[in-house]
Write an enzyme that holds these catalytic residues in place. Structure first.
Site, PDB file in Angstrom:
ATOM      1  N   GLN A 295      43.956 -13.997 -51.721  1.00 36.54           N
ATOM      2  CA  GLN A 295      43.253 -15.130 -52.337  1.00 36.54           C
ATOM      3  C   GLN A 295      43.797 -15.388 -53.737  1.00 36.54           C
ATOM      4  O   GLN A 295      44.032 -16.526 -54.130  1.00 36.54           O
ATOM      5  CB  GLN A 295      41.756 -14.844 -52.398  1.00 36.54           C
ATOM      6  CG  GLN A 295      41.122 -14.775 -51.019  1.00 36.54           C
ATOM      7  CD  GLN A 295      39.659 -14.391 -51.061  1.00 36.54           C
ATOM      8  OE1 GLN A 295      39.081 -14.193 -52.128  1.00 36.54           O
ATOM      9  NE2 GLN A 295      39.053 -14.274 -49.891  1.00 36.54           N
TER      10      GLN A 295
ATOM     11  N   GLY B 193      34.341 -16.581 -50.415  1.00 35.56           N
ATOM     12  CA  GLY B 193      35.279 -16.231 -51.483  1.00 35.56           C
ATOM     13  C   GLY B 193      36.606 -16.940 -51.306  1.00 35.56           C
ATOM     14  O   GLY B 193      37.219 -17.400 -52.281  1.00 35.56           O
TER      15      GLY B 193
ATOM     16  N   ARG C 298      30.999  -3.512 -49.281  1.00 34.15           N
ATOM     17  CA  ARG C 298      31.193  -3.159 -47.871  1.00 34.15           C
ATOM     18  C   ARG C 298      31.425  -1.676 -47.646  1.00 34.15           C
ATOM     19  O   ARG C 298      31.194  -1.178 -46.535  1.00 34.15           O
ATOM     20  CB  ARG C 298      32.405  -3.912 -47.329  1.00 34.15           C
ATOM     21  CG  ARG C 298      32.029  -4.930 -46.358  1.00 34.15           C
ATOM     22  CD  ARG C 298      33.202  -5.652 -45.788  1.00 34.15           C
ATOM     23  NE  ARG C 298      32.765  -7.007 -45.532  1.00 34.15           N
ATOM     24  CZ  ARG C 298      33.552  -8.031 -45.312  1.00 34.15           C
ATOM     25  NH1 ARG C 298      34.858  -7.871 -45.322  1.00 34.15           N
ATOM     26  NH2 ARG C 298      33.063  -9.212 -45.071  1.00 34.15           N
TER      27      ARG C 298
ATOM     28  N   ARG D 219      30.361  -9.548 -41.506  1.00 35.53           N
ATOM     29  CA  ARG D 219      31.111  -8.495 -40.800  1.00 35.53           C
ATOM     30  C   ARG D 219      30.282  -7.222 -40.619  1.00 35.53           C
ATOM     31  O   ARG D 219      30.480  -6.477 -39.666  1.00 35.53           O
ATOM     32  CB  ARG D 219      32.435  -8.209 -41.506  1.00 35.53           C
ATOM     33  CG  ARG D 219      33.341  -9.442 -41.548  1.00 35.53           C
ATOM     34  CD  ARG D 219      34.791  -9.133 -41.761  1.00 35.53           C
ATOM     35  NE  ARG D 219      35.503 -10.319 -42.216  1.00 35.53           N
ATOM     36  CZ  ARG D 219      35.932 -11.316 -41.424  1.00 35.53           C
ATOM     37  NH1 ARG D 219      35.748 -11.247 -40.126  1.00 35.53           N
ATOM     38  NH2 ARG D 219      36.546 -12.363 -41.928  1.00 35.53           N
TER      39      ARG D 219
ATOM     40  N   LYS E 299      40.132 -17.975 -39.903  1.00 33.29           N
ATOM     41  CA  LYS E 299      39.425 -18.464 -41.100  1.00 33.29           C
ATOM     42  C   LYS E 299      40.410 -18.730 -42.232  1.00 33.29           C
ATOM     43  O   LYS E 299      40.351 -19.777 -42.882  1.00 33.29           O
ATOM     44  CB  LYS E 299      38.377 -17.420 -41.502  1.00 33.29           C
ATOM     45  CG  LYS E 299      37.573 -17.770 -42.732  1.00 33.29           C
ATOM     46  CD  LYS E 299      36.261 -17.018 -42.756  1.00 33.29           C
ATOM     47  CE  LYS E 299      36.397 -15.556 -43.120  1.00 33.29           C
ATOM     48  NZ  LYS E 299      36.762 -15.316 -44.524  1.00 33.29           N
TER      49      LYS E 299
ATOM     50  N   ASP F  13      39.671  -6.709 -43.791  1.00 31.01           N
ATOM     51  CA  ASP F  13      38.359  -7.137 -43.293  1.00 31.01           C
ATOM     52  C   ASP F  13      37.894  -6.323 -42.089  1.00 31.01           C
ATOM     53  O   ASP F  13      36.786  -6.537 -41.588  1.00 31.01           O
ATOM     54  CB  ASP F  13      38.410  -8.622 -42.913  1.00 31.01           C
ATOM     55  CG  ASP F  13      38.582  -9.504 -44.148  1.00 31.01           C
ATOM     56  OD1 ASP F  13      38.188  -9.079 -45.248  1.00 31.01           O
ATOM     57  OD2 ASP F  13      39.121 -10.617 -44.010  1.00 31.01           O
TER      58      ASP F  13
HETATM   59  C1  S3P Z   1      41.630 -13.749 -47.409  1.00 33.85           C
HETATM   60  C2  S3P Z   1      42.010 -12.658 -48.148  1.00 33.85           C
HETATM   61  C3  S3P Z   1      41.244 -11.404 -48.205  1.00 33.85           C
HETATM   62  C4  S3P Z   1      40.238 -11.309 -47.066  1.00 33.85           C
HETATM   63  C5  S3P Z   1      39.481 -12.589 -46.869  1.00 33.85           C
HETATM   64  C6  S3P Z   1      40.428 -13.726 -46.549  1.00 33.85           C
HETATM   65  C7  S3P Z   1      42.447 -14.962 -47.453  1.00 33.85           C
HETATM   66  O1  S3P Z   1      40.532 -11.359 -49.436  1.00 33.85           O
HETATM   67  O2  S3P Z   1      39.340 -10.252 -47.316  1.00 33.85           O
HETATM   68  O3  S3P Z   1      38.547 -12.494 -45.810  1.00 33.85           O
HETATM   69  O4  S3P Z   1      42.257 -15.859 -46.607  1.00 33.85           O
HETATM   70  O5  S3P Z   1      43.307 -15.057 -48.352  1.00 33.85           O
HETATM   71  P1  S3P Z   1      41.206 -10.786 -50.795  1.00 33.85           P
HETATM   72  O6  S3P Z   1      42.218 -11.754 -51.251  1.00 33.85           O
HETATM   73  O7  S3P Z   1      40.038 -10.684 -51.757  1.00 33.85           O
HETATM   74  O8  S3P Z   1      41.755  -9.447 -50.428  1.00 33.85           O
END
Ligand code: S3P
Length: 445
Positions: free
Chosen positions: A175, A99, A359, A402, A26, A328
């Site tokens: 992120q 997100g 979660r 999840r 993803k 995750d």
């Molecule tokens: C992700 C970062 C994580 C993860 C999300 C995917 C990414 O989130 O939980 O499913 O692709 O950068 P956070 O940046 O909020 O930790």
């Protein structure tokens, strides 16, 4: 996104067997679409995750002016507009449950002279966006009409030239880091991100793959941190991206095979980027039989075949430093912990409270309704495993894919069936989850 809730129940059955290939990663799928959209020329993507979250990102890139199309052979083609080349979308961008799509897009579009409104479903509307808006504002983006606490819907005004910044994220979040780096593409000079604790580095790897100049130094005790420096205003080059199987999705059949007696499965082409393998480390410490059968490097990411056999597990302590590499995977690890003998303590889980659901709470509740002894102590989750679980519970998924998948895996190993109120959100990250597990022998219906 989803219409009527889709209840689903998992029951204990025979062993799980066979070869399983879970859908594409993803994180990499979102990034490939976004970087393709920021590049003039044609980027091709094979193995893209065709889940709802990623489709939302594809739609958003189209609405911002990129051409995004899926070929009949399953290869996706993106004709991008170049760094700073997005045009204002006519309607608000709806990121659904995602997100990652939303936060990365905020960074990517901050560097174009446009106005865009971003929105999402009830789960995404409850999640913090201020963490991303703060650095983007420092870089020169403006935001309007932002609800208290920086929640969606958000209207952002970008600029074709942003200020480069040196930024230390207050939370370990890939992120957030990625939003700053993507905005940094539009900032002349060097944008620096200093991570006290390294998070998944797919953005850094992929930026390099698209021709950006980016350097990464290991810093801090035991090299746990990173200093990342990106040179702004590059000419990105269109690239070919091969998306390996998502380790966060592979986690579900993997734990199912550990729990269901007599199981033996092979998980094909799973990405084993070391910043994503915290679950494998932890499960091996618990006594899991997981053999890495073949390893190669696929498009800039490490990939392996995993052979998993049903195993007797024991409780362990999971240190907080491991959280970014398995952020995750805590709900499914908690399920494994319930079937282990003894206590498992998972420390430093504050970030779990701001995922698709709270979660930490949802995981504890999932175990509790299935007869497991579990406590939340501050930001830690403590599971007292008995080597087996009663099950029989009905789990509320709180719009969280999840939690839904973890609860169903629990049902495959429990004495009584386990039901979920709504399995529809599984399609955000793992379309075909139920069919794939059924093909390995699972009783889901
Ligand atoms: C992700 C970062 C994580 C993860 C999300 C995917 C990414 O989130 O939980 O499913 O692709 O950068 P956070 O940046 O909020 O930790």
């Amino acid at each position: 996104m989803t219409d009527a809730p889709q209840p689903l129940t998992a029951r204990r059955g025979g062993p799980l067997t066979g070869r399983i290939r879970v859908p594409g990663d993803k994180s990499i799928s979102h990034r490939a679409l976004i970087l393709g959209a920021l590049t003039v020329g044609e980027t091709t993507i094979s193995g893209l995750l065709e889940g709802e979250d990623v489709q939302r990102t594809a739609d958003a890139m189209r609405a911002l002016g990129a051409q995004v199309a899926r070929g009949e052979d399953g290869t996706w083609r993106v004709r991008g507009v170049g760094v700073g080349g997005f045009t204002s979308p006519r309607a608000s961008l709806d990121f659904g449950n995602s997100g990652t799509g939303c936060r990365l897009a905020l960074g990517a579009l901050a560097g174009s002279p446009i106005t865009a409104t971003l929105d999402g479903d009830a789960s995404l509307r409850s999640r913090p966006m201020k963490r991303v808006l703060d650095p983007l504002q420092k870089m020169g983006a403006k935001t309007r009409e932002v609800a208290d606490g920086g929640r969606l819907p958000i209207t952002i005004e970008g600029a074709s030239e942003l200020y480069p910044i040196e930024y230390e994220p207050p939370v370990a979040s890939a992120q957030l880091k990625s939003a700053v780096l993507l905005a940094g593409l539009s900032a002349p000079g060097e944008t620096t991100v200093i991570e006290a604790q390294a998070t998944r580095d797919h953005t850094e790897r992929m930026l390099r793959h698209f021709g950006a100049k980016i350097s990464v130094k290991h810093i801090g005790t035991n090299d746990v941190g990173r200093r990342i420096i990106l040179q702004g205003q590059p000419e990105l080059e269109p690239a070919q991206v091969l998306v390996p199987a998502d380790p966060s999705s592979a986690a579900f059949p993997l734990v199912a095979a550990l729990l269901v007696p007599g199981s033996e499965i092979v998980l094909e082409a799973v990405m084993t980027n070391p910043l994503r393998t915290g679950l494998l480390t932890t499960l091996k410490e618990m006594g899991a039989s997981i053999e890495t059968a073949a390893v190669n490097s696929d498009g800039g990411e490490e990939v392996a075949e995993l052979r998993v056999k049903a195993s007797a597990l024991k409780g362990v302590e999971v240190p907080p430093e491991r959280a970014p590499a398995m952020i995750d995977e805590y709900p499914i690890l908690a399920v494994a912990a319930a079937f282990a003998e003894g206590q498992t303590v998972m420390r430093g889980l504050s970030e779990l409270r701001v995922k698709e659901s709270d979660r930490l709470m949802a995981t504890a509740e999932m175990l509790r309704v299935n007869g497991v002894d579990v406590q939340i102590e501050n930001d830690d989750l403590v599971v007292n495993g008995k080597g087996r679980a009663t099950g029989g519970g009905q789990v509320t998924t709180h719009m969280d894919h999840r939690i839904a998948m973890s609860a169903l895996v629990m049902g495959l190993g429990s004495e009584q069936p386990v039901g979920v109120d709504d399995a529809s959100f599984i399609a955000t990250s793992f379309p075909g989850f139920a069919d794939l597990l059924r093909s390995a022998g699972a009783d889901l219906g």
